[in-house]
Design an enzyme around this catalytic site. Structure first.
Site, PDB file in Angstrom:
ATOM      1  N   HIS A  93       4.943  -7.659   3.910  1.00 41.12           N
ATOM      2  CA  HIS A  93       3.791  -6.866   4.307  1.00 41.12           C
ATOM      3  C   HIS A  93       2.614  -7.024   3.332  1.00 41.12           C
ATOM      4  O   HIS A  93       1.563  -7.504   3.723  1.00 41.12           O
ATOM      5  CB  HIS A  93       4.243  -5.398   4.430  1.00 41.12           C
ATOM      6  CG  HIS A  93       3.195  -4.459   4.923  1.00 41.12           C
ATOM      7  ND1 HIS A  93       3.487  -3.238   5.467  1.00 41.12           N
ATOM      8  CD2 HIS A  93       1.839  -4.543   4.945  1.00 41.12           C
ATOM      9  CE1 HIS A  93       2.358  -2.622   5.815  1.00 41.12           C
ATOM     10  NE2 HIS A  93       1.360  -3.392   5.500  1.00 41.12           N
ATOM     11  N   GLU A 139      -2.360   3.488   8.725  1.00 45.61           N
ATOM     12  CA  GLU A 139      -1.629   3.492   7.461  1.00 45.61           C
ATOM     13  C   GLU A 139      -2.263   4.376   6.381  1.00 45.61           C
ATOM     14  O   GLU A 139      -1.985   4.181   5.187  1.00 45.61           O
ATOM     15  CB  GLU A 139      -1.470   2.061   6.954  1.00 45.61           C
ATOM     16  CG  GLU A 139      -0.555   1.239   7.853  1.00 45.61           C
ATOM     17  CD  GLU A 139      -0.124  -0.044   7.170  1.00 45.61           C
ATOM     18  OE1 GLU A 139       1.088  -0.217   6.967  1.00 45.61           O
ATOM     19  OE2 GLU A 139      -0.991  -0.862   6.822  1.00 45.61           O
ATOM     20  N   HIS A 141      -3.005  -7.069   1.792  1.00 44.77           N
ATOM     21  CA  HIS A 141      -2.068  -8.147   2.119  1.00 44.77           C
ATOM     22  C   HIS A 141      -2.442  -9.415   1.354  1.00 44.77           C
ATOM     23  O   HIS A 141      -2.375 -10.516   1.905  1.00 44.77           O
ATOM     24  CB  HIS A 141      -2.114  -8.452   3.618  1.00 44.77           C
ATOM     25  CG  HIS A 141      -2.022  -7.280   4.535  1.00 44.77           C
ATOM     26  ND1 HIS A 141      -2.626  -7.250   5.767  1.00 44.77           N
ATOM     27  CD2 HIS A 141      -1.384  -6.092   4.408  1.00 44.77           C
ATOM     28  CE1 HIS A 141      -2.374  -6.087   6.365  1.00 44.77           C
ATOM     29  NE2 HIS A 141      -1.626  -5.362   5.557  1.00 44.77           N
TER      30      HIS A 141
END
Lengths: 240, 240, 240, 240
Positions: free
Chosen positions: D167, D78, D99
């Site tokens: 997410h 990511e 998160h």
């Protein structure tokens, strides 16, 4: 380490300790792994809290709960849970039974535990609840016999997680690391779902396609290695 | 150790420390045990927070609150709670008084604390609430006299747990370990029940038969030994 | 130690550390004490997070915020809170300003924070809320001037606690230990009140008579000494 | 240290560890910083949990995700999140993707995350939510491509925070310290807002003027230095 049994026992010991440090296991849950040498055997600690479990504490059992090396140390009464799941599911190579607190409310209400964020995708779309009383009436809620464990395994069906009403849950997977991963995010997802419901909102759940795709990603070696390494970095087994 | 008093004092000291590490005891609760030599006496720490309690801190009291060895160190004002319960309940050999946070809401509302999972079965089916104001009017809420303690013990009746409105609870049992066990899971059960109620659901409680059977299982030596060993493994008393 | 200033500075340093370890103070709150030598002066740390505060970090201020020894180290912008309360309340010898999380919801709603259990009696029966915007319009919410602090002190009135809307609270008392005690149980009481309200129940609050009697008990030396000793036992200041 | 790259790498490593210790980062989030030597490059750790990240783990990437020194160690999938934000926002010099649990509920409901207390002012008045499914359909929810990252950056717009449905979130700022600060108080604000909503009350939010003024105050060097120093004081990097 090239000895697959030694390596597996080490992973089971570390798994107990990781799950204890995450509050998934209290003094009374356990992790097991199917033997790589004999698929009709599994390894699980003797009766012991999860934090001190070391490879030397592991015993080897058949699916009728017999210790195969004559180890006289008392075993867990609930090793039947593991036996029943391994017997019903050839694809399952590791199992955890735990009482993770945030999971309990979903076993004692009609609320359905479902993934609300990607990290929890491996718990699956529909998590079933097994109520021991439905088939076995008033018990102490422990799963002590293969009859009970087979019933539990039938409710687990082809999934990774089954909740046990008024008790906890069982989590199955293809590796010890996958089981630990699923346990950690099952607990967190349950917490997030409760938190969302407590403010009077129904969460938007992951779609079936998202669950499938995220599961594939999460079970890739890179992710599994990263979480396992992160969670185990402060754990030292005796004699290492 | 073959000295039953020394062994018991050690257990009381460890019990204080286990319950502090679980957040059951804050700076102001205590654990006691009835003397194995004289059932009309009990051991409890001098006035001290629970974490540093060591065997040498224990004093021995009669049920009128008199220290029997002339120990000049200040005692707990609320030792009366222990005296009242021991006097009323010959079967009780250990007592804990605590302010476990998750228990408090059940003492100040009409919500009834009841077991929602098997580990909490020993708390019993119906946990009574004692309100000091009902008999004694406006007080500082501390239980300082035998009159007050006798009233509390009457509400406890034949159970293991009694809630104290706006204050905390008292937990009684046949051993120090049983009391510690019940305190830990009482607190966790209260948390789970609140969490379930906070999402607008009434939990399914354990049935009477389940409570009875699970209690028998939980009080077996294997379970009691496993939890005690797990929880006490990081505790070291001075001079050990 | 027979030097009252040295002893007081030590208490202020320990108070910062106790409140940090309880989560009452995050990186941005502070504790002060009025000088025993000059009641128009007070001691408070230079601008520093609460955990490392040591006696050598304390500065001495007048009520207009001037450091009296020419200490060049940057002070807290919000020392005005302390100045305003000491100026308005000759009976107050110690003050804490903090952002304890569970207290915040009571400052941003119409919920009134009130004692639900005896340990929180010292917070008082009716805790007022001060909204800086009512008098000063849009600000950064910090209390930087004596005007603002005097307004806050007027809302505090004769009590021990005043909430600050969208910000935190200020707690005043006759000793550093009393202030620490009130801060710890203010936070816990707020948590318990929220937890009770979250299951749709209005708690039964302590009565006026209970608050008065419990406050007297809680402020007795035995209780104050027990909590302070318990909470400070793992704290070691530099050079001790 | 006069080497700006070395200093920045050190800050990124410490930032990872601070955010792990606050529970903002679990095993799978990351912090990056734009290179001070080449604004089209950024530094971010190789694929690693946040706690052990050290300066030597940082890799240097272009905005198309290429490591510029041929470092063979696997990168984060990511890293595209960071590239997309740096490309769209020349004013942004540091980014965190995490998160944080309390933030998740705001991404999966219609609840809008807004500042309820002054410390959270830097999160901004209206925090947007980006739903990857809106543009990209069923995915594993990871942001792997620049297309996806550019879409996320467009939703972030000129703010500091964007939530990612199911997410987590991305947080951008002018310095690593500002990003850490915003992440910590974003998480706490989300918790406080949920807690307030769970008792059936709508919080009073900060006004636009208060957000603007408090943001200015919070980003001043004194505040930034105090929080960073407090949070990093127990962190020791290898070879220091």
């Amino acid at each position: 380490m090239s000895d697959p049994v030694a390596e597996l026992k080490r992973d089971v010991a570390i798994a107990n300790r990781i799950l204890a440090s995450h509050g998934v296991l209290d003094a009374l849950g356990h992790v097991s792994a199917r033997s790589p040498l004999d698929p009709s055997h599994f390894f699980i600690s003797r009766s012991l809290g999860p934090e001190p479990v070391a490879p030397a504490d592991l015993q080897e059992f058949t699916f009728d709960g017999t210790e195969v090396h004559g180890d006289p140390r008392p075993p867990y009464a609930e090793r039947a849970i593991h036996a029943g799941i391994y017997a019903a599911r050839p694809d399952v190579l590791a199992v955890c039974h735990n009482h993770a607190p945030s999971v309990i409310p979903f076993g004692i209400t009609d609320l359905q535990l479902r993934p609300v964020f990607h990290m929890a995708a491996t718990v699956g779309e529909k998590i079933p609840v097994w109520d021991i009383a439905a088939e076995f009436g008033d018990t102490d809620l422990l799963v002590r016999s293969r009859d009970q464990a087979d019933s539990l395994a039938m409710t687990l069906d082809s999934g990774r997680v089954v909740l046990m009403r008024g008790h906890g849950c069982a989590v199955a997977g293809a590796t010890v690391r996958e089981v630990v991963f699923t346990c950690v995010y099952l607990q967190l997802n349950a917490h997030l779902q409760l938190q969302t419901l407590s403010v009077g909102r129904e969460p938007r759940y992951l779609s079936s396609g998202e669950i499938e795709r995220a599961t594939t990603t999460l079970l890739q070696p890179l992710t599994q290695e990263r979480t396992w390494t992160t969670w185990s970095q402060r754990i030292t087994l005796p004699d290492e």
